[in-house]
Enzyme design. Sequence first.
Site, PDB file in Angstrom:
ATOM      1  CB  SER A  63       1.334  12.021  -6.230  1.00 52.34           C
ATOM      2  OG  SER A  63       2.541  12.225  -5.534  1.00 52.34           O
ATOM      3  CE  LYS A  66       1.073  14.135  -2.572  1.00 52.44           C
ATOM      4  NZ  LYS A  66       2.226  14.368  -3.427  1.00 52.44           N
ATOM      5  CB  SER A 118       2.328  16.670  -6.234  1.00 52.91           C
ATOM      6  OG  SER A 118       2.077  15.314  -5.976  1.00 52.91           O
TER       7      SER A 118
END
Length: 391
Positions: A63, A66, A118
Amino acid sequence: MKKIYGQLTIFLLAIAYFHPTLIHAANLKEERMVTSESAVVMEMNSGQILYEKNSQERLPPASITKIATAIYAIEKGNLDDYVTTSENARNVDGTRVYLEIDEEVPLEKLILGLLINSGNDAGVAIAEHFSGSVEAFAEELNDFLSEEVGVENTQFKNPHGLYDPMHVTTAEDMAKITQYAMKNDTFKEFFNTINLNWDGEGWDTTLINHHILVRDQSYEGITGGKNGFVDESGFTLVTTATRGSLSLVAVTLNTPYANLAYQDAITLLDYGFTQFENETISANEPFQSQKEKTFITTTDIAYTKRVGEEVHQQVSENGKLTIVGEDDRLLQSIQLEEVKTKEEEKQLKDQIIYAEEEDDHEGNLLPYFTLGAIIFTILMALLFLTQVKKA
């Protein structure tokens, strides 16, 4: 007595092994400094790498992807635009902010949901808003990262970091991406947001930042962070902090446990803050080459050196300034602007004045040339008439 000395030696070695400060002092580049498979700490003002371990190994980032999606959306989009959620976004796997199909959400809110909670669904909604599909967005994001950020070993296949064998980056690239993103004031604010009231059609709650050091503000100078995890990537972590003139980003990839990822991040940041310092060369600072050519800095130049380290500065004949540390490692390299000497400036000025005088001289003679042409024309006409009469 020998037995006592032997036991004392073993005791001291044990302390050195388990005490981080002594480990750093013994060998700052030992791999046991961090547990993560790959790690780096960078000073963001100078862009210098202060410590690295396998920092160019291509690994799945999970993640922390991102971060790239967020800065792309902030720079390329309008934060006030409304984004309509598709069924594809609604049904994505993993962590979400529980968007509903056809729900309309401001782009700014989606970016915050992407970073704080997230939200994979927020990532897909952003991708489809910009490019129509996840696949097209990944191509545009990769072009942005390569051409505008300047990374070379990153290839993303989606906006959120769910595992794909071709979705890879490096610790060094993630440091560069974060360094680039932290120059944007909006991103900086979002990256260090602790919580956010979320009033959505499918979820009414308060989002709490998943990055522990951001959430608790427990590390002195913390300015932001993003964590990630999928089975194939292990725990990944990006953490930024500022103390005094130093602004650091620590990146760890493929750590077996979350607590070890945070421990590694703190170790890297502590190492940077305790072992290094920034120096700045102000704009318009003059430098001379060996042949006495004069060059100046056009902007402030930051470089990072070890605390108390003596550095060597040298300017080449073409104006390249290099700054090296005591072990001959390159700290900074930048092109300077040449300053003309007084004699060269005088010669240049004389040439300009001469050219202007020539122009003026030609301009002053123009009326005489015109008058001469008129008189010549009249004389030729009279001569012609005289010849006609004689005929």
